[in-house]
Design an enzyme around this catalytic site. Structure first.
Site, PDB file in Angstrom:
ATOM      1  N   LEU A 110      10.110  -0.513  -5.356  1.00  0.00           N
ATOM      2  CA  LEU A 110       9.616  -0.272  -6.724  1.00  0.00           C
ATOM      3  C   LEU A 110      10.711  -0.521  -7.745  1.00  0.00           C
TER       4      LEU A 110
ATOM      5  N   GLU B 296       3.394   1.355 -11.107  1.00  0.00           N
ATOM      6  CA  GLU B 296       4.844   1.328 -10.813  1.00  0.00           C
ATOM      7  C   GLU B 296       5.558   2.549 -11.393  1.00  0.00           C
TER       8      GLU B 296
ATOM      9  N   TRP C   8      -6.082   1.463  -5.312  1.00  0.00           N
ATOM     10  CA  TRP C   8      -5.491   0.712  -6.423  1.00  0.00           C
ATOM     11  C   TRP C   8      -4.501  -0.343  -5.948  1.00  0.00           C
TER      12      TRP C   8
ATOM     13  N   THR D 233      -3.190  -3.913  -5.653  1.00  0.00           N
ATOM     14  CA  THR D 233      -3.258  -5.272  -6.201  1.00  0.00           C
ATOM     15  C   THR D 233      -3.321  -6.271  -5.049  1.00  0.00           C
TER      16      THR D 233
ATOM     17  N   GLY E 131       0.815  -1.217   0.000  1.00  0.00           N
ATOM     18  CA  GLY E 131       0.000   0.000   0.000  1.00  0.00           C
ATOM     19  C   GLY E 131       0.841   1.256   0.000  1.00  0.00           C
TER      20      GLY E 131
HETATM   21  P1  TGC Z   1      13.047  12.071  -4.277  1.00  0.00           P
HETATM   22  O1  TGC Z   1      13.354  13.259  -3.420  1.00  0.00           O
HETATM   23  O2  TGC Z   1      13.538  12.037  -5.691  1.00  0.00           O
HETATM   24  O3  TGC Z   1      13.577  10.729  -3.567  1.00  0.00           O
HETATM   25  C1  TGC Z   1      13.327  10.467  -2.201  1.00  0.00           C
HETATM   26  C2  TGC Z   1      14.404   9.496  -1.724  1.00  0.00           C
HETATM   27  O4  TGC Z   1      14.277   8.249  -2.416  1.00  0.00           O
HETATM   28  C3  TGC Z   1      15.494   7.943  -3.147  1.00  0.00           C
HETATM   29  N1  TGC Z   1      15.067   7.311  -4.413  1.00  0.00           N
HETATM   30  C4  TGC Z   1      15.152   5.997  -4.628  1.00  0.00           C
HETATM   31  N2  TGC Z   1      15.644   5.005  -3.880  1.00  0.00           N
HETATM   32  C5  TGC Z   1      15.582   3.759  -4.395  1.00  0.00           C
HETATM   33  N3  TGC Z   1      15.018   3.469  -5.575  1.00  0.00           N
HETATM   34  C6  TGC Z   1      14.488   4.444  -6.357  1.00  0.00           C
HETATM   35  N4  TGC Z   1      13.905   4.146  -7.523  1.00  0.00           N
HETATM   36  C7  TGC Z   1      14.548   5.781  -5.895  1.00  0.00           C
HETATM   37  N5  TGC Z   1      14.128   6.976  -6.388  1.00  0.00           N
HETATM   38  C8  TGC Z   1      14.463   7.904  -5.470  1.00  0.00           C
HETATM   39  C9  TGC Z   1      16.167   9.278  -3.333  1.00  0.00           C
HETATM   40  O5  TGC Z   1      17.553   9.109  -3.528  1.00  0.00           O
HETATM   41  C10 TGC Z   1      15.835   9.962  -2.018  1.00  0.00           C
HETATM   42  O6  TGC Z   1      16.675   9.396  -1.021  1.00  0.00           O
HETATM   43  P2  TGC Z   1      17.150  10.272   0.260  1.00  0.00           P
HETATM   44  O7  TGC Z   1      18.138   9.396   0.949  1.00  0.00           O
HETATM   45  O8  TGC Z   1      17.733  11.535  -0.321  1.00  0.00           O
HETATM   46  O9  TGC Z   1      15.929  10.530   1.069  1.00  0.00           O
HETATM   47  O10 TGC Z   1      11.476  11.859  -4.205  1.00  0.00           O
HETATM   48  P3  TGC Z   1      10.276  12.686  -4.851  1.00  0.00           P
HETATM   49  O11 TGC Z   1       9.237  12.863  -3.804  1.00  0.00           O
HETATM   50  O12 TGC Z   1      10.779  13.916  -5.550  1.00  0.00           O
HETATM   51  O13 TGC Z   1       9.678  11.653  -5.920  1.00  0.00           O
HETATM   52  C11 TGC Z   1      10.337  11.285  -7.029  1.00  0.00           C
HETATM   53  C12 TGC Z   1       9.429  10.416  -7.948  1.00  0.00           C
HETATM   54  C13 TGC Z   1       8.339  11.248  -8.587  1.00  0.00           C
HETATM   55  C14 TGC Z   1      10.345   9.881  -9.017  1.00  0.00           C
HETATM   56  C15 TGC Z   1       8.801   9.267  -7.129  1.00  0.00           C
HETATM   57  O14 TGC Z   1       7.897   9.746  -6.218  1.00  0.00           O
HETATM   58  C16 TGC Z   1       8.110   8.239  -7.999  1.00  0.00           C
HETATM   59  O15 TGC Z   1       8.771   7.315  -8.487  1.00  0.00           O
HETATM   60  N6  TGC Z   1       6.761   8.345  -8.192  1.00  0.00           N
HETATM   61  C17 TGC Z   1       6.002   7.292  -8.846  1.00  0.00           C
HETATM   62  C18 TGC Z   1       5.171   6.562  -7.821  1.00  0.00           C
HETATM   63  C19 TGC Z   1       5.048   5.111  -8.123  1.00  0.00           C
HETATM   64  O16 TGC Z   1       5.809   4.515  -8.867  1.00  0.00           O
HETATM   65  N7  TGC Z   1       4.076   4.459  -7.486  1.00  0.00           N
HETATM   66  C20 TGC Z   1       3.928   3.056  -7.637  1.00  0.00           C
HETATM   67  C21 TGC Z   1       2.972   2.509  -6.606  1.00  0.00           C
HETATM   68  S1  TGC Z   1       3.079   0.766  -6.369  1.00  0.00           S
HETATM   69  C22 TGC Z   1       2.468   0.089  -7.763  1.00  0.00           C
HETATM   70  O17 TGC Z   1       2.127   0.692  -8.707  1.00  0.00           O
HETATM   71  C23 TGC Z   1       2.364  -1.371  -7.732  1.00  0.00           C
HETATM   72  S2  TGC Z   1       1.660  -2.084  -9.129  1.00  0.00           S
HETATM   73  C24 TGC Z   1       1.673  -3.641  -8.618  1.00  0.00           C
HETATM   74  C25 TGC Z   1       1.487  -4.676  -9.657  1.00  0.00           C
HETATM   75  O18 TGC Z   1       2.491  -5.087 -10.325  1.00  0.00           O
HETATM   76  O19 TGC Z   1       0.353  -5.189  -9.747  1.00  0.00           O
HETATM   77  P1  FAD Z   2      -1.756  10.561 -11.233  1.00  0.00           P
HETATM   78  O1  FAD Z   2      -0.542  10.628 -10.372  1.00  0.00           O
HETATM   79  O2  FAD Z   2      -2.921  11.389 -10.839  1.00  0.00           O
HETATM   80  O3  FAD Z   2      -1.323  10.917 -12.723  1.00  0.00           O
HETATM   81  C1  FAD Z   2      -2.280  11.179 -13.748  1.00  0.00           C
HETATM   82  C2  FAD Z   2      -1.511  11.630 -14.994  1.00  0.00           C
HETATM   83  O4  FAD Z   2      -0.765  12.809 -14.694  1.00  0.00           O
HETATM   84  C3  FAD Z   2      -0.488  10.598 -15.471  1.00  0.00           C
HETATM   85  O5  FAD Z   2      -0.461  10.549 -16.864  1.00  0.00           O
HETATM   86  C4  FAD Z   2       0.836  11.129 -14.960  1.00  0.00           C
HETATM   87  O6  FAD Z   2       1.942  10.726 -15.758  1.00  0.00           O
HETATM   88  C5  FAD Z   2       0.600  12.632 -15.047  1.00  0.00           C
HETATM   89  N1  FAD Z   2       1.476  13.355 -14.109  1.00  0.00           N
HETATM   90  C6  FAD Z   2       1.500  13.302 -12.751  1.00  0.00           C
HETATM   91  N2  FAD Z   2       2.483  14.072 -12.267  1.00  0.00           N
HETATM   92  C7  FAD Z   2       3.111  14.617 -13.348  1.00  0.00           C
HETATM   93  C8  FAD Z   2       4.233  15.485 -13.507  1.00  0.00           C
HETATM   94  N3  FAD Z   2       4.943  15.929 -12.471  1.00  0.00           N
HETATM   95  N4  FAD Z   2       4.579  15.860 -14.759  1.00  0.00           N
HETATM   96  C9  FAD Z   2       3.898  15.386 -15.844  1.00  0.00           C
HETATM   97  N5  FAD Z   2       2.839  14.548 -15.766  1.00  0.00           N
HETATM   98  C10 FAD Z   2       2.461  14.165 -14.516  1.00  0.00           C
HETATM   99  N6  FAD Z   2      -0.337   1.262  -6.164  1.00  0.00           N
HETATM  100  C11 FAD Z   2       0.125   0.683  -5.008  1.00  0.00           C
HETATM  101  O7  FAD Z   2       0.582   1.366  -4.095  1.00  0.00           O
HETATM  102  N7  FAD Z   2       0.065  -0.683  -4.848  1.00  0.00           N
HETATM  103  C12 FAD Z   2      -0.438  -1.508  -5.806  1.00  0.00           C
HETATM  104  O8  FAD Z   2      -0.460  -2.726  -5.630  1.00  0.00           O
HETATM  105  C13 FAD Z   2      -0.939  -0.915  -7.017  1.00  0.00           C
HETATM  106  N8  FAD Z   2      -1.543  -1.697  -7.973  1.00  0.00           N
HETATM  107  C14 FAD Z   2      -2.170  -1.104  -9.038  1.00  0.00           C
HETATM  108  C15 FAD Z   2      -2.963  -1.876  -9.888  1.00  0.00           C
HETATM  109  C16 FAD Z   2      -3.671  -1.259 -10.916  1.00  0.00           C
HETATM  110  C17 FAD Z   2      -4.562  -2.092 -11.787  1.00  0.00           C
HETATM  111  C18 FAD Z   2      -3.540   0.127 -11.150  1.00  0.00           C
HETATM  112  C19 FAD Z   2      -4.264   0.794 -12.265  1.00  0.00           C
HETATM  113  C20 FAD Z   2      -2.758   0.887 -10.312  1.00  0.00           C
HETATM  114  C21 FAD Z   2      -2.081   0.294  -9.236  1.00  0.00           C
HETATM  115  N9  FAD Z   2      -1.359   1.074  -8.303  1.00  0.00           N
HETATM  116  C22 FAD Z   2      -0.863   0.497  -7.146  1.00  0.00           C
HETATM  117  C23 FAD Z   2      -1.365   2.533  -8.410  1.00  0.00           C
HETATM  118  C24 FAD Z   2      -0.409   3.086  -9.471  1.00  0.00           C
HETATM  119  O9  FAD Z   2       0.911   3.005  -9.056  1.00  0.00           O
HETATM  120  C25 FAD Z   2      -0.844   4.533  -9.763  1.00  0.00           C
HETATM  121  O10 FAD Z   2      -2.037   4.459 -10.517  1.00  0.00           O
HETATM  122  C26 FAD Z   2       0.222   5.322 -10.485  1.00  0.00           C
HETATM  123  O11 FAD Z   2       1.362   5.511  -9.682  1.00  0.00           O
HETATM  124  C27 FAD Z   2      -0.297   6.693 -10.972  1.00  0.00           C
HETATM  125  O12 FAD Z   2      -0.991   7.359  -9.981  1.00  0.00           O
HETATM  126  P2  FAD Z   2      -2.462   7.960 -10.287  1.00  0.00           P
HETATM  127  O13 FAD Z   2      -3.276   6.867 -10.892  1.00  0.00           O
HETATM  128  O14 FAD Z   2      -2.938   8.589  -9.041  1.00  0.00           O
HETATM  129  O15 FAD Z   2      -2.223   9.036 -11.417  1.00  0.00           O
END
Ligand code: TGC
Ligand code: FAD
Length: 405
Positions: A260, A384, A182, A184, A150
């Site tokens: 991640l 992701e 969201w 999984t 989460g």
């Molecule tokens: P930022 O200030 O850049 O970084 C905070 C701290 O984190 C470190 N860091 C990392 N460490 C390990 N791996 C990475 N990939 C890392 N990226 C950054 C960084 O060095 C820093 O460390 P420290 O020691 O200085 O504190 O953070 P920010 O708040 O500006 O965010 C950057 C951003 C936008 C890239 C990040 O928030 C991001 O990646 N956002 C995307 C969120 C995301 O991917 N959500 C996924 C949710 S889980 C999911 O989708 C599961 S799907 C499951 C399925 O397969 O079904």
């Molecule tokens: P938003 O963050 O609201 O983004 C909407 C749009 O705005 C996107 O196109 C994005 O690229 C764009 N955008 C946002 N910020 C910027 C920026 N700075 N500059 C330019 N464009 C930007 N999450 C978990 O934690 N655990 C899970 O197990 C998990 N499983 C998932 C399973 C499914 C089927 C789905 C659909 C999602 C899942 N997620 C999970 C959540 C997933 O990681 C988020 O949907 C994803 O990170 C995007 O967040 P959001 O949907 O809130 O979109």
């Protein structure tokens, strides 16, 4: 229909899975025999257990829960974690190849393995105590427990650092409040790794047993993508979580982001699997289907599509293999992982769209895997870290300028 009845009603069809491996640049020569054996074992299992049921599951939005046992037997849950905890102790390339084969079957099946291994087991292993590892990892590896992760919240997706879910100190417990969106597997999970802010505002990871009072996980319905995977919310209302459940060895967003990185790496391989399946189906269809008195494959426009598909697959295979060797030597950077995830997912989605065209009208039916892969890949493009978030990570890496802030 009860859940048990629904699971029992999954139809198994005799339709043959005719997938053939395409390796244009002899990349197999770069793999060890153990890596190929692990890949082939998962490929055979997908052929026997996933392909015959996946269209029915997708059509009726059923998560094929019975596959968990087989996934565990394959060692697909946390394959690269140590054997001491019931895992296979493989290298990272083997883990990637396993994800490739699972997603060749269906992105939802790969998701089940990614979440359990990279997002639940990995943080417990990396950031947990030995007691937490022994309590949870063997049960997660064997599939006795299902886990979920989460991070995302209803109002904080791409920007998880703004999360509002929080823990407050209350003697021997933390009181957990907030909501995750969201997620999984949440509706069927036994355990969740939840990221929440403590009273100092630091992001902490906490292991939540799903039968805790004040924890609920309503299912999200109406998904037109990833339909063979179950997704829900996580809602915490004054849930009392023992302090022993806190992951003590990490603080801050780097905790969830490093999980991640592991999962995104698996997705880079997984998306390649979906692309390979679409290309394979399109190549076979275009050789068998005749129009204007000759096979579709004989027309220059079809050849252009097929040639571009195999070129992009080959480029992605090389990138992914190299990313695997960097992961194995501990040298891969998060930005390299982002490039791999982003490139391979958009490549796979583009190939799915082209393959759909080659199949003509048949391409929109579930006689072929194309439309299902295409719809799944729309989710994979977003979860992701979205396509654009990964682009900005690369942009930040090459320019040194952070476009997020
Ligand atoms: P930022 O200030 O850049 O970084 C905070 C701290 O984190 C470190 N860091 C990392 N460490 C390990 N791996 C990475 N990939 C890392 N990226 C950054 C960084 O060095 C820093 O460390 P420290 O020691 O200085 O504190 O953070 P920010 O708040 O500006 O965010 C950057 C951003 C936008 C890239 C990040 O928030 C991001 O990646 N956002 C995307 C969120 C995301 O991917 N959500 C996924 C949710 S889980 C999911 O989708 C599961 S799907 C499951 C399925 O397969 O079904
Ligand atoms: P938003 O963050 O609201 O983004 C909407 C749009 O705005 C996107 O196109 C994005 O690229 C764009 N955008 C946002 N910020 C910027 C920026 N700075 N500059 C330019 N464009 C930007 N999450 C978990 O934690 N655990 C899970 O197990 C998990 N499983 C998932 C399973 C499914 C089927 C789905 C659909 C999602 C899942 N997620 C999970 C959540 C997933 O990681 C988020 O949907 C994803 O990170 C995007 O967040 P959001 O949907 O809130 O979109």
């Amino acid at each position: 229909m009860t859940n048990e009845e629904l699971q029992a009603s999954i139809k198994r069809v005799a339709k043959q899975d005719r997938f053939q491996h395409h390796d244009y640049f002899n990349i197999d020569e770069l793999l060890t025999s153990e890596q190929k054996m692990a890949r082939d074992a998962v490929r055979d299992w997908v052929r026997q257990e996933v392909s015959p049921i996946i269209e029915d599951c997708y059509d009726r939005a059923i998560y094929p829960r019975h596959l968990v046992k087989g996934l565990a037997e394959l060692g697909a849950f946390g394959p690269s974690l140590p054997q001491k905890y019931g895992c296979a102790g493989t290298d990272e390339t083997t883990y990637g190849l396993m994800m490739q084969e699972l997603e060749r079957g269906d992105s939802g099946v790969r998701s089940a393995a990614s979440v359990q291994g990279s997002l639940v087991m990995y943080p417990i292993y990396k950031f947990g105590t030995e007691e937490q590892r022994m309590k949870y990892l063997p049960k997660l590896a064997s599939g006795e427990f299902i886990g979920c992760f989460g991070l995302t919240e209803p109002d904080h997706g791409s920007d998880p650092s703004s999360m509002i879910t929080n823990i407050k100190d209350d003697g021997d417990c933390y009181i957990l409040n907030g909501a995750k969106m969201w997620i999984t597997n949440s509706p069927i999970a036994d355990v969740a790794v939840v990221w929440a802010k403590d009273e100092a505002g630091d992001i902490r990871g906490i292991i939540v047993d799903m039968d805790t009072k004040g924890v609920t996980a309503p299912e999200i319905h109406g998904k037109l993508s990833l339909r063979a995977s179950i997704t829900g919310e996580l809602v915490f209302e004054d849930a009392r979580i023992p302090k022993s459940q806190l992951l003590p060895n990490v603080k801050g967003l780097k905790g969830p982001l490093s999980c991640l990185s592991k999962a995104r790496y698996g997705i880079a391989w997984g998306a390649l699997g979906a692309a390979m399946d679409c290309y394979d189906s399109a190549l076979r269809y275009s050789l068998e289907r005749q129009q204007f008195g000759k096979p579709l494959a004989g027309f220059q426009l079809t050849q252009k599509k097929l040639a571009e598909m195999i070129t992009e697959i080959t480029k992605a295979q090389l990138l992914t293999w190299r990313l695997g060797t960097l992961m194995d030597s501990g040298k891969a950077t998060p930005a390299q992982v982002s490039m791999g995830k982003r490139n391979n997912v958009i490549t796979a989605l583009t190939i799915a769209r082209e393959a759909r065209q080659i199949h003509g009208g048949m391409g929109i039916t579930n006689e072929y895997p194309i439309m299902r892969h295409m719809m799944n890949l729309e989710t994979v493009l977003t979860y992701e870290g979205t396509h654009d978030i990964h682009l900005l990570i690369t942009g930040m890496d090459v320019t040194g300028i952070n476009a997020f802030k």
